[in-house]
Write a protein that holds these residues in place. Structure first.
Motif, mmCIF file in Angstrom:
data_model
loop_
_atom_site.group_PDB
_atom_site.id
_atom_site.type_symbol
_atom_site.label_atom_id
_atom_site.label_comp_id
_atom_site.label_asym_id
_atom_site.label_seq_id
_atom_site.Cartn_x
_atom_site.Cartn_y
_atom_site.Cartn_z
ATOM 1 N N THR A 219 3.507 -116.028 18.294
ATOM 2 C CA THR A 219 2.234 -116.682 18.647
ATOM 3 C C THR A 219 1.121 -116.088 17.779
ATOM 4 O OG1 THR A 219 3.104 -116.837 20.900
ATOM 5 C CG2 THR A 219 0.783 -117.355 20.604
ATOM 6 N N PHE A 220 1.227 -114.807 17.508
ATOM 7 C CA PHE A 220 0.274 -114.103 16.629
ATOM 8 C C PHE A 220 -1.170 -114.326 17.093
ATOM 9 C CE2 PHE A 220 3.993 -115.108 13.875
ATOM 10 C CZ PHE A 220 4.421 -113.818 13.644
ATOM 11 N N GLY B 75 1.454 -104.073 14.073
ATOM 12 C CA GLY B 75 2.899 -104.062 14.343
ATOM 13 C C GLY B 75 3.572 -105.258 13.691
ATOM 14 N N HIS B 76 2.966 -106.454 13.840
ATOM 15 C CA HIS B 76 3.511 -107.645 13.171
ATOM 16 C C HIS B 76 3.491 -107.465 11.651
ATOM 17 C CE1 HIS B 76 1.987 -110.030 16.879
ATOM 18 N NE2 HIS B 76 3.291 -110.067 16.932
ATOM 19 N N ILE C 134 6.369 -105.503 10.469
ATOM 20 C CA ILE C 134 7.628 -106.281 10.507
ATOM 21 C C ILE C 134 7.654 -107.256 9.322
ATOM 22 C CG2 ILE C 134 8.991 -107.979 11.839
ATOM 23 C CD1 ILE C 134 9.024 -105.226 13.167
ATOM 24 N N LYS D 221 0.686 -120.161 26.421
ATOM 25 C CA LYS D 221 0.135 -118.793 26.416
ATOM 26 C C LYS D 221 -1.395 -118.807 26.437
ATOM 27 C CE LYS D 221 2.685 -114.796 24.708
ATOM 28 N NZ LYS D 221 2.926 -113.879 23.578
ATOM 29 N N ALA E 184 11.599 -123.236 17.765
ATOM 30 C CA ALA E 184 11.606 -122.320 16.616
ATOM 31 C C ALA E 184 12.812 -122.601 15.718
ATOM 32 C CB ALA E 184 11.629 -120.873 17.102
ATOM 33 N N ARG F 199 12.819 -111.059 14.390
ATOM 34 C CA ARG F 199 11.951 -110.675 15.505
ATOM 35 C C ARG F 199 11.784 -109.159 15.500
ATOM 36 N NH1 ARG F 199 8.497 -113.474 18.160
ATOM 37 N NH2 ARG F 199 8.978 -112.634 20.210
ATOM 38 N N ARG G 194 9.903 -103.816 20.283
ATOM 39 C CA ARG G 194 9.172 -102.577 20.564
ATOM 40 C C ARG G 194 10.023 -101.716 21.489
ATOM 41 N NH1 ARG G 194 3.930 -105.405 22.632
ATOM 42 N NH2 ARG G 194 5.602 -106.724 23.401
ATOM 43 N N TYR H 176 13.801 -110.137 27.289
ATOM 44 C CA TYR H 176 13.211 -111.396 26.828
ATOM 45 C C TYR H 176 13.801 -111.801 25.471
ATOM 46 C CZ TYR H 176 9.309 -114.230 24.872
ATOM 47 O OH TYR H 176 8.548 -115.192 24.271
ATOM 48 N N ILE I 120 1.526 -101.240 20.636
ATOM 49 C CA ILE I 120 0.519 -102.266 20.306
ATOM 50 C C ILE I 120 0.920 -103.600 20.921
ATOM 51 C CG2 ILE I 120 -0.641 -103.530 18.453
ATOM 52 C CD1 ILE I 120 -0.155 -101.173 16.614
ATOM 53 N N SER I 121 -0.046 -104.282 21.549
ATOM 54 C CA SER I 121 0.234 -105.632 22.032
ATOM 55 C C SER I 121 -0.989 -106.503 21.782
ATOM 56 C CB SER I 121 0.614 -105.606 23.516
ATOM 57 O OG SER I 121 -0.439 -106.043 24.319
ATOM 58 N N SER I 122 -0.738 -107.772 21.470
ATOM 59 C CA SER I 122 -1.839 -108.696 21.190
ATOM 60 C C SER I 122 -2.758 -108.804 22.408
ATOM 61 C CB SER I 122 -1.294 -110.077 20.846
ATOM 62 O OG SER I 122 -0.497 -110.012 19.691
ATOM 63 N N ARG I 123 -2.146 -108.819 23.592
ATOM 64 C CA ARG I 123 -2.952 -108.975 24.817
ATOM 65 C C ARG I 123 -3.922 -107.790 24.975
ATOM 66 N NH1 ARG I 123 -2.604 -106.988 29.773
ATOM 67 N NH2 ARG I 123 -0.631 -105.933 29.347
HETATM 68 N N1 COA Z 1 4.767 -104.244 16.906
HETATM 69 C C1 COA Z 1 3.810 -104.324 17.846
HETATM 70 N N2 COA Z 1 3.673 -105.369 18.676
HETATM 71 C C2 COA Z 1 4.543 -106.373 18.590
HETATM 72 C C3 COA Z 1 5.554 -106.368 17.630
HETATM 73 C C4 COA Z 1 5.649 -105.239 16.777
HETATM 74 N N3 COA Z 1 6.588 -105.133 15.854
HETATM 75 N N4 COA Z 1 6.263 -107.503 17.773
HETATM 76 C C5 COA Z 1 5.717 -108.189 18.785
HETATM 77 N N5 COA Z 1 4.664 -107.514 19.281
HETATM 78 C C6 COA Z 1 3.872 -107.921 20.450
HETATM 79 C C7 COA Z 1 2.741 -108.844 20.215
HETATM 80 O O1 COA Z 1 1.562 -108.128 19.982
HETATM 81 C C8 COA Z 1 2.684 -109.659 21.498
HETATM 82 O O2 COA Z 1 1.960 -108.998 22.501
HETATM 83 P P1 COA Z 1 1.511 -109.742 23.871
HETATM 84 O O3 COA Z 1 2.755 -109.945 24.687
HETATM 85 O O4 COA Z 1 0.551 -108.763 24.467
HETATM 86 O O5 COA Z 1 0.866 -111.050 23.466
HETATM 87 C C9 COA Z 1 4.106 -109.732 21.909
HETATM 88 O O6 COA Z 1 4.757 -108.659 21.279
HETATM 89 C C10 COA Z 1 4.821 -110.975 21.514
HETATM 90 O O7 COA Z 1 4.032 -111.806 20.670
HETATM 91 P P2 COA Z 1 4.547 -112.490 19.381
HETATM 92 O O8 COA Z 1 5.229 -111.518 18.502
HETATM 93 O O9 COA Z 1 3.403 -113.247 18.821
HETATM 94 O O10 COA Z 1 5.675 -113.435 19.858
HETATM 95 P P3 COA Z 1 5.803 -114.337 21.125
HETATM 96 O O11 COA Z 1 6.702 -113.622 22.079
HETATM 97 O O12 COA Z 1 4.508 -114.850 21.625
HETATM 98 O O13 COA Z 1 6.592 -115.517 20.406
HETATM 99 C C11 COA Z 1 7.948 -117.436 20.265
HETATM 100 C C12 COA Z 1 7.392 -116.330 21.142
HETATM 101 C C13 COA Z 1 6.873 -118.204 19.554
HETATM 102 C C14 COA Z 1 8.922 -116.853 19.234
HETATM 103 C C15 COA Z 1 8.729 -118.329 21.260
HETATM 104 O O14 COA Z 1 7.860 -118.685 22.330
HETATM 105 C C16 COA Z 1 9.235 -119.571 20.596
HETATM 106 O O15 COA Z 1 10.226 -119.524 19.897
HETATM 107 N N6 COA Z 1 8.519 -120.695 20.816
HETATM 108 C C17 COA Z 1 8.872 -121.988 20.274
HETATM 109 C C18 COA Z 1 9.554 -122.855 21.353
HETATM 110 C C19 COA Z 1 11.013 -122.483 21.465
HETATM 111 O O16 COA Z 1 11.771 -122.481 20.518
HETATM 112 N N7 COA Z 1 11.404 -122.195 22.718
HETATM 113 C C20 COA Z 1 12.758 -121.818 23.024
HETATM 114 C C21 COA Z 1 12.941 -120.347 22.794
HETATM 115 S S1 COA Z 1 14.579 -119.875 23.185
#
Ligand code: COA
Length: 170
Positions: free
Chosen positions: A15-16, A22-23, A26, A47, A84, A98, A101, A108, A137-140
């Protein structure tokens, strides 16, 4: 004569909201092991993101500029709605990337891995462990700290930091 190695493409979805350090770590490491890397920014209305998709794309595209210097195949950033695995396939990816952390992410991510494997058995998922120092680190929390006037400079890349502050202060 050795055949040219096939080009390996990775697709890093998220979602970024916003992209964090952290992202970025990666992204840099995934780009180091793949020939091509496509970052997929999910619209993810569920979200209720702070930043609309266009702004999340702008932040990523601006902050990855230094990572693309000297790269034969620049990292690209695209927006997507829908699955995705479909976006990964559209962009010719062999693997979904992916970041993991702590243990908390495992359940999940394992679920998503299983569902994605079922939907697209030909597209594997590669996990990279978040580096020490990025585990928490988390986006939230970044958004919460910024809203409460805390310093987020250690948690997000520079353009994104300025953009978040501008957005929150109108
Ligand atoms: N270091 C620090 N923080 C990290 C990190 C890293 N290496 N990797 C992830 N994070 C954190 C982020 O800051 C974020 O924090 P938050 O929970 O406070 O918001 C959290 O981990 C996850 O965010 P993000 O990495 O942006 O991914 P997401 O979990 O929001 O992404 C998708 C989810 C988009 C991959 C998923 O919803 C998707 O695939 N959607 C499309 C629809 C689909 O295919 N659905 C079926 C899935 S099976």
């Amino acid at each position: 004569m050795t055949e040219p190695a096939p080009s390996r493409t990775g697709f890093y979805p998220g979602t970024f909201d916003p992209v964090t350090s952290g992202h970025m770590d990666i992204i840099e490491r995934a780009a180091g092991v793949m020939d091509r890397l496509v970052i997929g920014v999910a619209e993810n209305r569920d979200k209720q993101p702070l930043l609309p998709l266009e702004e999340r794309l702008l932040c990523l595209r601006t902050d990855i500029v230094p990572l693309n210097e000297g790269r034969a195949n620049p990292i690209t950033v695209i927006g997507f709605t829908g699955l995705a695995v479909h976006a990964a396939r559209t962009h010719g990816a062999h693997a979904i990337i992916r970041g993991l952390r702590a243990v908390a992410d495992f359940e999940y991510e394992n679920q998503m891995f299983g569902m994605n494997q079922h939907l697209a058995p030909d597209i594997d998922t590669l996990f990279l462990m978040a580096r020490e120092g990025h585990q928490y680190i988390s986006s939230r929390l970044v958004k919460e700290i910024a809203r409460l006037d805390g310093d987020i400079s250690g948690f997000v890349p520079p353009f994104t930091r300025r953009h978040i502050l501008k957005r929150l202060r109108g």
